[in-house]
Scaffold this active site. Structure first.
Site, short mmCIF file in Angstrom:
data_model
loop_
_atom_site.label_atom_id
_atom_site.label_comp_id
_atom_site.label_asym_id
_atom_site.label_seq_id
_atom_site.Cartn_x
_atom_site.Cartn_y
_atom_site.Cartn_z
N ASP A 14 6.99 4.10 -2.68
CA ASP A 14 7.78 3.41 -1.75
C ASP A 14 9.02 4.45 -1.49
O ASP A 14 10.22 4.07 -1.15
CB ASP A 14 8.58 2.15 -2.18
CG ASP A 14 7.33 0.99 -2.54
OD1 ASP A 14 6.35 1.05 -1.88
OD2 ASP A 14 7.80 0.39 -3.51
N GLU A 196 4.68 -4.36 6.61
CA GLU A 196 5.96 -4.10 6.06
C GLU A 196 6.47 -2.76 5.92
O GLU A 196 6.07 -1.88 6.89
CB GLU A 196 5.67 -4.67 4.48
CG GLU A 196 4.49 -3.66 3.87
CD GLU A 196 4.35 -4.34 2.44
OE1 GLU A 196 5.08 -5.15 1.73
OE2 GLU A 196 3.47 -3.55 1.69
#
Length: 443
Positions: A14, A196
């Site tokens: 991430d 997302e």
């Protein structure tokens, strides 16, 4: 530094890359090797000089939701996992935006980009009851990406299955300004397919929203002339499911010393977890488009050298069952290797030495009691030139052969074949043939 770009025992998915001063920082989640779930209860940060991307420094833990042996928790309202943070600079301060699973997210601050960060506040917002849960996930602010715009306005982008944007009060950096939130800035329908991982970058007068679509393993982007849209879908930047065990993807783009990069992640351990940070060079064309790039083993390198020992785990192509797994902090191998597995690396520079017709090739192997061979191909694993083969025995060891001497820059692919000497191939179909540790070419 080749892919993965951090030390091979470190798992930072991430990743949000940020350049502050003369260093580039990676802010991300923190995975564990062999874990059966995403993320950890702490965040870490790594950085490198912008003019030396081969030397990364770990600045340690910067934020926690649980006590550990060295730190107290920074949150007294939750002890859940920390996902996908972002950090921005405003008026000489560095603000960390934390997504906490099933709990109110928060903002923390530091005088230094490497932290550690001190809690400022939970997110503060007033959203109608019929909008709140859909909009900001009960205060989680899933995968927050933050933009401090040129006019001083601050925007937060977030969402899971649905995307949202809102303005943050720049006076305190944690309060959502009433009436500024917008829903579905990136549609869930074709071609957008929002899932997302919002990350916003402004390049010139264009806003680039990088995100993960419902296909999961890709990073795509949409653009707008306004920070709040409407956004136009543009295409794929990188797809970590092409020729590799697929999984979720999250990252962003960053310009370092005039070169643009896409930061993303790859799976290990045969799961969707235990993800590691990778990077590819990208181009932003004069019309603003970003052409899709392939996954490589290069990281920040122009080319790899075949004449140094290459750890097998930096493969960018893993097909037909094989995957990277960690046995301990010192040992990671490619395992799950079966008949017809393909293991590939892009790209090696073999130089321009024509002095010999052959060179030596050696592999370090963990045996599994099977016999097999590998075919060594260049440039393409389907129809590339075969430069040699190497037979692999039953035991641990170094296995070597002479292969054709080549020059120039090439991808290398190993095609695995089971050696059936029993005449009963079906009885052994699918067995794991060996584990792969490293290899080298020698003139």
């Amino acid at each position: 530094m080749a892919n993965p770009i951090l030390p091979l025992w470190e798992y930072i998915p991430d990743g949000e890359p940020r350049v502050f001063g003369d260093r580039v920082y990676i802010y991300g989640s923190h995975d564990k090797a062999g874990s059966d779930k995403y993320c950890d209860y702490k965040l870490k940060v790594w950085s490198a000089p912008i003019n030396d991307l081969n030397h990364w420094t770990c600045h340690g833990d910067i934020f926690h939701t649980r006590d550990d042996r060295d730190h107290k928790s920074d949150t007294d309202w939750t002890d859940r996992e920390l996902y996908a943070p972002d950090v921005v600079e405003k008026d000489g301060k560095y603000y960390l935006y934390a997504f906490i699973v099933n709990a109110l997210g928060c903002v923390a601050v530091s005088d230094r980009p490497e932290g550690p960060f001190t809690l400022v506040s939970k997110y503060k917002y007033n959203i109608p009851q019929d909008k709140g849960e859909d909009c900001f996930g009960e205060g989680c602010f899933n995968d927050p990406g933050v933009l401090v715009d040129d006019d001083g306005k601050v925007y937060i982008y977030c969402g899971f299955l649905r995307s949202f944007v809102a303005q943050i009060n720049p006076e305190n950096m944690y309060e959502i300004i009433d009436g500024t939130y917008q829903e579905d800035i990136i549609p869930m329908e074709e071609p957008f397919l929002f899932f997302e991982a919002c990350s916003l970058r402004k390049i010139g007068d264009t806003y680039y929203l990088i995100y993960s679509p419902s296909t999961g393993n890709r990073l795509v982007y949409a653009t707008s002339k306004s920070p709040t849209g409407p956004f136009q879908y543009q295409g794929i930047i990188v797809d970590n499911g092409i020729d590799y065990p697929a999984g979720n993807n999250h990252g962003s783009i960053c310009c370092i010393e005039g070169q643009w990069y896409i930061f993303y992640q790859r799976m290990t351990n045969g799961t969707l977890m235990s993800r590691r940070a990778c990077v590819e060079k990208i181009k932003i064309l004069p019309d603003g488009r970003i052409p899709q790039v392939e996954m490589t083993s290069l990281g920040f390198e122009e080319s790899l050298t075949p004449y140094r020992i290459t750890p097998a785990e930096i493969a960018c192509v893993l097909k037909h069952g094989c995957f990277v797994t960690e046995k301990d902090v010192f040992s990671r191998t490619i395992t799950g290797i079966i008949n017809e597995s393909i293991i590939g690396y892009r790209y090696f520079d073999f130089g321009n030495d024509f002095s010999s017709k052959t060179i030596e090739f050696s592999m370090k192997i963990k045996g599994t009691g099977c016999k097999s061979r590998i075919r060594v191909l260049i440039d393409n694993y389907e129809n590339g030139e075969e430069i040699g083969t190497c037979e692999i025995g039953m035991a641990d060891g170094i296995y070597s052969s002479a292969v054709k001497a080549i020059t120039g820059r090439h991808a290398i692919y190993f095609i695995v074949e089971e050696m059936d000497t029993s005449g009963a191939a079906d009885m052994f179909k699918g067995r794991h043939l060996f584990e792969f540790e490293s290899f080298v070419f020698m003139k």
